[in-house]
Write an enzyme that holds these catalytic residues in place. Structure first.
Site, PDB file in Angstrom:
ATOM      1  N   VAL A 148     -11.635   4.300   1.733  1.00  0.00           N
ATOM      2  CA  VAL A 148     -10.699   3.182   1.755  1.00  0.00           C
ATOM      3  C   VAL A 148      -9.539   3.441   0.812  1.00  0.00           C
ATOM      4  CG1 VAL A 148     -10.451   0.696   1.498  1.00  0.00           C
ATOM      5  CG2 VAL A 148     -12.671   1.673   2.134  1.00  0.00           C
ATOM      6  N   CYS A 149      -8.320   3.344   1.338  1.00  0.00           N
ATOM      7  CA  CYS A 149      -7.152   3.438   0.474  1.00  0.00           C
ATOM      8  C   CYS A 149      -7.111   2.202  -0.429  1.00  0.00           C
ATOM      9  CB  CYS A 149      -5.884   3.518   1.315  1.00  0.00           C
ATOM     10  SG  CYS A 149      -4.396   3.893   0.374  1.00  0.00           S
ATOM     11  N   PHE A 150      -6.314   2.241  -1.446  1.00  0.00           N
ATOM     12  CA  PHE A 150      -6.133   1.138  -2.396  1.00  0.00           C
ATOM     13  C   PHE A 150      -7.283   1.002  -3.390  1.00  0.00           C
ATOM     14  CE2 PHE A 150      -3.050  -0.325   0.705  1.00  0.00           C
ATOM     15  CZ  PHE A 150      -2.035  -0.812  -0.099  1.00  0.00           C
TER      16      PHE A 150
END
Length: 276
Positions: A148-150
Site C-alpha cells: 500500500v502506498c502512503f
C-alpha cells in the site's frame, strides 16, 4: 524572465485514459511538440492503480476490486498500490535536460514537489518534506513492508503533523521526467486495505493501524471541508510559485488526441495489466 509551461485539467476520466494521457504527454514533450506541462485529473470510477513492478495476482485481491466496482490499472511508474477516489491527481512532465531539473530522482522530486508544498500552504497547512535521516529509515525505503502506498514517506514527500499527505511516483523515459501523484481529499482506509492480499488477518490489522498513524487526507486535518475545486485553485497557484513559472492552457491537436486513444487500449489490455 519567468518561463511559461502548459497546463491541462482533463477532469474525471476512466483509469485507462488517465494513464494513457500521462504517457502521451511524455511522448509529446520528448518529441518537442509541446513545452513542459502540468496536468490535473480525477478518476471515474474510483480506481486502484498499481506500480509498474508490482505482482498483480500475488498482491491484489482482484475479485474484491471488481466486487466494489473499482477500476484497476497498472501505472508506468514504480511504487505501490494507490486507491484513487476522493483526491486530486497531478502530473508534471518536463525534459530531463531542463536547466532547473536535477539529474538525480530524489532531487528532482524535491524541485517538483516544491509546487505541492506551496499548494498546501495556500490551503493553510504547515507542510514539510520528509527526509529519511538514519540508515534504518533509508533501508525501509528500499524494502517497503506493505503493498500500500502512503504507509511511509519516501524521499522528499510531503508530511503534515507527522503524516504523509501526498504520495508521488516518478519515471524517466525518452529524455523526459514524468512525476505524478495523489493529493488526498478524503480516504476510506477500510476500502483501501480490503483490496490487498495479506498472509493473515492479524498482519492486515497491524498494517492498517500503522497506516493510520502515517498517512492523512486533507479533510482529516482541515477545520473546514475543502473541495476539489479549492484544491485545484490552490495547487495551480502552488506550482506557479514553487516552480517559478507561468501557465498557459494546453489544447491538443486531433492527431495528439488520437495517440491518447491508441494508448488507452494498451492500458486496458491484459497483456499490460498482467505483465508481472
Amino acid at each position: 524572465m519567468t518561463e511559461t509551461w502548459n497546463f491541462i485539467n482533463t477532469g474525471s476520466k476512466d483509469p485507462y485514459y488517465n494513464m494513457a494521457m500521462d504517457e502521451a504527454l511524455l511522448n509529446f514533450v520528448s518529441r518537442g511538440e509541446i513545452d513542459p506541462v502540468i496536468r490535473f485529473y480525477t478518476w471515474n470510477p474510483a480506481t486502484l492503480s498499481i506500480g509498474y513492478f508490482q505482482r498483480l495476482q500475488k498482491e491484489i485481491d482482484i475479485d474484491k476490486v471488481k466486487e466494489k466496482g473499482f477500476g484497476l490499472v497498472r501505472r508506468q511508474t514504480g511504487g505501490r498500490g494507490v486507491l484513487h477516489d476522493k483526491e486530486l491527481t497531478y502530473s508534471v512532465i518536463v525534459p530531463e535536460s531542463h536547466p532547473n531539473m536535477p539529474s538525480t530522482v530524489t532531487e528532482a522530486y524535491r524541485v517538483i514537489s516544491q509546487g505541492l508544498l506551496e499548494g498546501f500552504k495556500n490551503l493553510g497547512f504547515d507542510t514539510y518534506f520528509a527526509v529519511p535521516k538514519t540508515p534504518e529509515e533509508r533501508q525501509k525505503l528500499k524494502q517497503p513492508r506493505s503493498s500500500v502506498c502512503f504507509d511511509a514517506p519516501s524521499w522528499y514527500e510531503l508530511v503534515v503533523e507527522g503524516r504523509k499527505i501526498a504520495g508521488s511516483a516518478q519515471t524517466r523515459q525518452k529524455g523526459v521526467i514524468l512525476q505524478h501523484g495523489s493529493i488526498l481529499q478524503d480516504i476510506d482506509i477500510d476500502e483501501l486495505f480490503d483490496m490487498f492480499i495479506y498472509k493473515n488477518e492479524r498482519l492486515k490489522l497491524k498494517m492498517k493501524e500503522a497506516f493510520v498513524e502515517k498517512a492523512v487526507a486533507i479533510n482529516d486535518i482541515s477545520d473546514e471541508h475543502i473541495t476539489i475545486s479549492q484544491m485545484e485553485e490552490a495547487f495551480e497557484k502552488g506550482f506557479k510559485k514553487g516552480l517559478n513559472i507561468e501557465l498557459k492552457p494546453l489544447e491538443l491537436t486531433e492527431a495528439q488526441l488520437a495517440e491518447v486513444e491508441e494508448l488507452t487500449e494498451k492500458y486496458r489490455s491484459d497483456e499490460w495489466m498482467f505483465r508481472k
